[in-house]
Every structure is written in C-alpha cells, then in structure tokens.
Design an enzyme around this catalytic site. Structure first.
Site, PDB file in Angstrom:
ATOM      1  N   ASN A 105       0.872  -1.179   0.000  1.00  0.00           N
ATOM      2  CA  ASN A 105       0.000   0.000   0.000  1.00  0.00           C
ATOM      3  C   ASN A 105       0.910   1.230   0.000  1.00  0.00           C
ATOM      4  O   ASN A 105       1.480   1.570   1.019  1.00  0.00           O
ATOM      5  CB  ASN A 105      -0.886  -0.040   1.255  1.00  0.00           C
ATOM      6  CG  ASN A 105      -1.707   1.224   1.419  1.00  0.00           C
ATOM      7  OD1 ASN A 105      -1.788   2.057   0.504  1.00  0.00           O
ATOM      8  ND2 ASN A 105      -2.313   1.387   2.581  1.00  0.00           N
ATOM      9  N   TRP A 106       1.043   1.827  -1.175  1.00  0.00           N
ATOM     10  CA  TRP A 106       2.003   2.928  -1.293  1.00  0.00           C
ATOM     11  C   TRP A 106       1.491   4.228  -0.691  1.00  0.00           C
ATOM     12  O   TRP A 106       2.240   5.205  -0.590  1.00  0.00           O
ATOM     13  CB  TRP A 106       2.354   3.156  -2.773  1.00  0.00           C
ATOM     14  CG  TRP A 106       3.070   2.020  -3.425  1.00  0.00           C
ATOM     15  CD1 TRP A 106       3.417   0.816  -2.862  1.00  0.00           C
ATOM     16  CD2 TRP A 106       3.534   1.974  -4.774  1.00  0.00           C
ATOM     17  NE1 TRP A 106       4.063   0.034  -3.779  1.00  0.00           N
ATOM     18  CE2 TRP A 106       4.147   0.717  -4.969  1.00  0.00           C
ATOM     19  CE3 TRP A 106       3.484   2.867  -5.842  1.00  0.00           C
ATOM     20  CZ2 TRP A 106       4.712   0.349  -6.179  1.00  0.00           C
ATOM     21  CZ3 TRP A 106       4.038   2.501  -7.049  1.00  0.00           C
ATOM     22  CH2 TRP A 106       4.662   1.252  -7.216  1.00  0.00           C
ATOM     23  N   LYS A 107       0.207   4.270  -0.372  1.00  0.00           N
ATOM     24  CA  LYS A 107      -0.392   5.493   0.198  1.00  0.00           C
ATOM     25  C   LYS A 107      -0.116   6.685  -0.725  1.00  0.00           C
ATOM     26  O   LYS A 107      -0.073   6.517  -1.938  1.00  0.00           O
ATOM     27  CB  LYS A 107       0.089   5.710   1.635  1.00  0.00           C
ATOM     28  CG  LYS A 107      -0.102   4.433   2.477  1.00  0.00           C
ATOM     29  CD  LYS A 107       0.080   4.632   3.940  1.00  0.00           C
ATOM     30  CE  LYS A 107      -0.130   3.290   4.643  1.00  0.00           C
ATOM     31  NZ  LYS A 107      -0.077   3.397   6.095  1.00  0.00           N
ATOM     32  N   HIS A 163      -9.573   1.312   4.443  1.00  0.00           N
ATOM     33  CA  HIS A 163      -8.313   1.466   5.185  1.00  0.00           C
ATOM     34  C   HIS A 163      -8.552   2.400   6.367  1.00  0.00           C
ATOM     35  O   HIS A 163      -9.309   3.362   6.263  1.00  0.00           O
ATOM     36  CB  HIS A 163      -7.221   2.029   4.266  1.00  0.00           C
ATOM     37  CG  HIS A 163      -5.871   1.997   4.907  1.00  0.00           C
ATOM     38  ND1 HIS A 163      -5.458   2.963   5.780  1.00  0.00           N
ATOM     39  CD2 HIS A 163      -4.864   1.082   4.836  1.00  0.00           C
ATOM     40  CE1 HIS A 163      -4.247   2.652   6.218  1.00  0.00           C
ATOM     41  NE2 HIS A 163      -3.864   1.515   5.657  1.00  0.00           N
ATOM     42  N   GLU A 184      -6.916   4.747   7.548  1.00  0.00           N
ATOM     43  CA  GLU A 184      -6.654   6.173   7.280  1.00  0.00           C
ATOM     44  C   GLU A 184      -7.850   6.809   6.582  1.00  0.00           C
ATOM     45  O   GLU A 184      -8.143   7.989   6.785  1.00  0.00           O
ATOM     46  CB  GLU A 184      -5.365   6.317   6.452  1.00  0.00           C
ATOM     47  CG  GLU A 184      -4.128   6.096   7.328  1.00  0.00           C
ATOM     48  CD  GLU A 184      -2.904   5.564   6.593  1.00  0.00           C
ATOM     49  OE1 GLU A 184      -2.861   5.604   5.354  1.00  0.00           O
ATOM     50  OE2 GLU A 184      -1.988   5.090   7.295  1.00  0.00           O
ATOM     51  N   GLU A 225      -5.659  -4.851  10.427  1.00  0.00           N
ATOM     52  CA  GLU A 225      -4.621  -3.860  10.699  1.00  0.00           C
ATOM     53  C   GLU A 225      -4.946  -3.091  11.976  1.00  0.00           C
ATOM     54  O   GLU A 225      -5.744  -2.153  11.949  1.00  0.00           O
ATOM     55  CB  GLU A 225      -4.538  -2.850   9.541  1.00  0.00           C
ATOM     56  CG  GLU A 225      -4.215  -3.476   8.203  1.00  0.00           C
ATOM     57  CD  GLU A 225      -3.638  -2.430   7.249  1.00  0.00           C
ATOM     58  OE1 GLU A 225      -2.491  -2.615   6.835  1.00  0.00           O
ATOM     59  OE2 GLU A 225      -4.312  -1.431   6.960  1.00  0.00           O
ATOM     60  N   GLY A 238       2.314   2.342  10.746  1.00  0.00           N
ATOM     61  CA  GLY A 238       3.301   3.416  10.621  1.00  0.00           C
ATOM     62  C   GLY A 238       3.973   3.795  11.924  1.00  0.00           C
ATOM     63  O   GLY A 238       4.644   4.812  12.023  1.00  0.00           O
ATOM     64  N   SER A 284       3.095  -1.988  10.355  1.00  0.00           N
ATOM     65  CA  SER A 284       4.544  -2.078  10.570  1.00  0.00           C
ATOM     66  C   SER A 284       5.130  -3.453  10.248  1.00  0.00           C
ATOM     67  O   SER A 284       6.090  -3.890  10.882  1.00  0.00           O
ATOM     68  CB  SER A 284       4.924  -1.644  11.995  1.00  0.00           C
ATOM     69  OG  SER A 284       4.562  -0.293  12.210  1.00  0.00           O
ATOM     70  N   GLY A 339       2.774  -1.052   4.282  1.00  0.00           N
ATOM     71  CA  GLY A 339       2.859   0.358   3.918  1.00  0.00           C
ATOM     72  C   GLY A 339       4.299   0.758   3.667  1.00  0.00           C
ATOM     73  O   GLY A 339       4.866   0.485   2.606  1.00  0.00           O
ATOM     74  N   GLY A 340       4.909   1.364   4.668  1.00  0.00           N
ATOM     75  CA  GLY A 340       6.254   1.919   4.546  1.00  0.00           C
ATOM     76  C   GLY A 340       7.273   1.005   3.863  1.00  0.00           C
ATOM     77  O   GLY A 340       8.006   1.438   2.968  1.00  0.00           O
TER      78      GLY A 340
END
Ligand code: PGA
Length: 256
Positions: free
Chosen positions: A9-11, A95, A97, A167, A173, A214, A235-236
């Site tokens: 998930n590149w956001k 998601h 976010e 999640e 994150g 994470s 993500g990251g």
C-alpha cells in the site's frame, strides 16, 4: 491451501515515473516467487503508467487504494469502480486512514465492496481496532462487528474471493507490531471466526486474511509462520524494491 498475498500500500507516495521505476525493480524479484501473489497499490494517477509497465505479464497484481460507492455522478475528486477496470484488479477498501481522516463508515465500506464486486474488482477490506479499543479489551468485539457490518448483504459466492486485512490502527506506521501470536489470533479466531459465522467453514477457510501494521523484513517470517496469517498489507516497507522484494521472498519461504 490459501495462497499468501503480499500487497504493498504505497499510500500518497510516488509520482508516475517513480512508480514505474519501483515496479520495474520489483518485477524480476517477484517473478521468482510464484507461490505468493504479489500486489502493488499505487495512487490513482500512477495506475495507467504502472498497468502499462506491467502489460501482458501476470507476475504482479495491481490494486487501487480506494473507490467510490456510486456508479458515477457529482462527486468531485472521486474515482469510480468502472474507471478502475482494466487498470487494477484489486482495491483496498476501508483502510483505517480513510476511516479516520475521511470519515468512512462501515456503511460506506459495505457499499464500496458491493460496487467493486459488481465491476469484477477484488476488494482488500481493512479492519482493525484503535489503541483505546485495544486497551479497553474490546478488540475482538469491535473487529468482529466491523466484519459483520462490512460484509452485510454480500453472498458467500461473492465473499469467497475477498481478501481481509487485519490492521490494528496503533501498529500502522508506528513501528509497533502486534505480536505474531496476537495477530494470528485476531486474524484466525476473530476475523475468520466472524466469516465462519457469516458464510460457513468451507468459504471462510478459503478466504485470505492478511496482517498489516509495521510489517517489515524483520518480522514478516514470524508473522507468515502463523497458520491464520495469509500475507501482509505493507505500507512503509513496500516503498523500496529491496525491502518489499525480501518480504515477498520470506513469505514464499513460509509456504511448505
Ligand atoms: P505500515 O502501513 O506498514 O506503514 O504500518 C500498513 C498499512 O497502513 O496498510
């Protein structure tokens, strides 16, 4: 046997040119591990470039990060399911976010899932509790409620292909991950447990449940060793080809 699915998930990261660079670097790594389904979820505007860069080769799946619940209409700034067809096979829905910053509710998530399915897209449905809910000891109840609400009115046949990502919000994150035992328990007893109630054992056992929050090269092997964790939503660590490529390799090595 459920095929693990590793999704990046590149956001809100990567321009179209950077996106193409990243998938080009990932492709040769991912190709070596067909026992894992690998998916990248770039921002909307990157999708045409990424789809073009991967044209005709099926090694990597492409997903969008969101979709609107309406077919079309006066929804400035939004993207419909029909627009994604041909560019993406998957779509992340709900998601945390989106729920947190854009007010998405389970009702919206449910409508989005239905429209995505109607257009042949595969939803990756995200659920997970906040730190407060976790500390209050209501994780199981809350996550189970999300699954029930998000899947309301979705048939067993439709549900079978859907991917769920558990999640915990406090792990996203933050560098804090749920221990693999806890992640496995929520993915298994809680998420799959709710799916068993809704769809019966055979369908629920065939559905894939990812962990997210994470996840990285250091913890993925331990997470993937767990029987109820069928991959990760990353993500990251998905923004770098070597890190994500290593995670795909470690996920592949967990398949025996
Ligand atoms: P993270 O993000 O891996 O950077 O914690 C996961 C996600 O939000 O899907």
């Amino acid at each position: 046997m459920r095929k693990p699915i590793m999704a990046g998930n590149w956001k809100m990261n990567k321009t179209p040119a950077e996106a193409v660079e990243l998938v080009r670097a990932l492709e040769p790594i991912v190709t070596r591990y067909p026992q894992v389904e690998t998916v990248v979820c770039p921002p909307f505007v990157d999708l045409p470039a990424v789809a073009a860069a991967l044209q005709g080769r099926g090694e990597m799946g492409v997903g969008a990060q969101n979709v609107h619940w309406a077919e079309s209409g006066a929804y400035t700034g939004e993207v419909s399911a029909a627009m994604l067809v041909g560019l993406a096979k998957y779509v992340i829905i709900g998601h945390s976010e989106r729920r947190q910053y854009f007010g998405e509710t389970d009702e919206m998530v449910n409508k989005k899932i239905k429209l995505a399915l109607a257009h042949g897209l595969t939803p990756i449905v995200c659920v997970g509790e906040s730190l407060e809910q976790n500390e209050a000891g209501i994780t199981a109840e809350f996550v189970c409620g999300q699954v029930r609400a998000d899947f309301a009115g979705i048939s067993a046949e439709q549900a079978a292909g859907i991917v769920v990502a558990y999640e915990p919000i406090w792990a996203i994150g933050t560098g804090r991950t749920a221990t693999s035992e806890i992640a496995n328990r929520i993915c298994g007893q809680v998420v799959r447990g709710a799916l068993v109630e809704l769809y019966g054992d055979a369908i629920a056992q065939a559905m894939r449940v990812q962990y997210g929050g994470s996840a990285n090269e250091k913890n993925i092997a331990e997470l993937m060793a767990m029987p109820d964790i069928d991959g990760a939503l990353v993500g990251g660590a998905s923004l770098k080809a070597d890190a994500f490529g290593t995670m795909v390799r470690l996920a592949a090595e967990s398949v025996r």
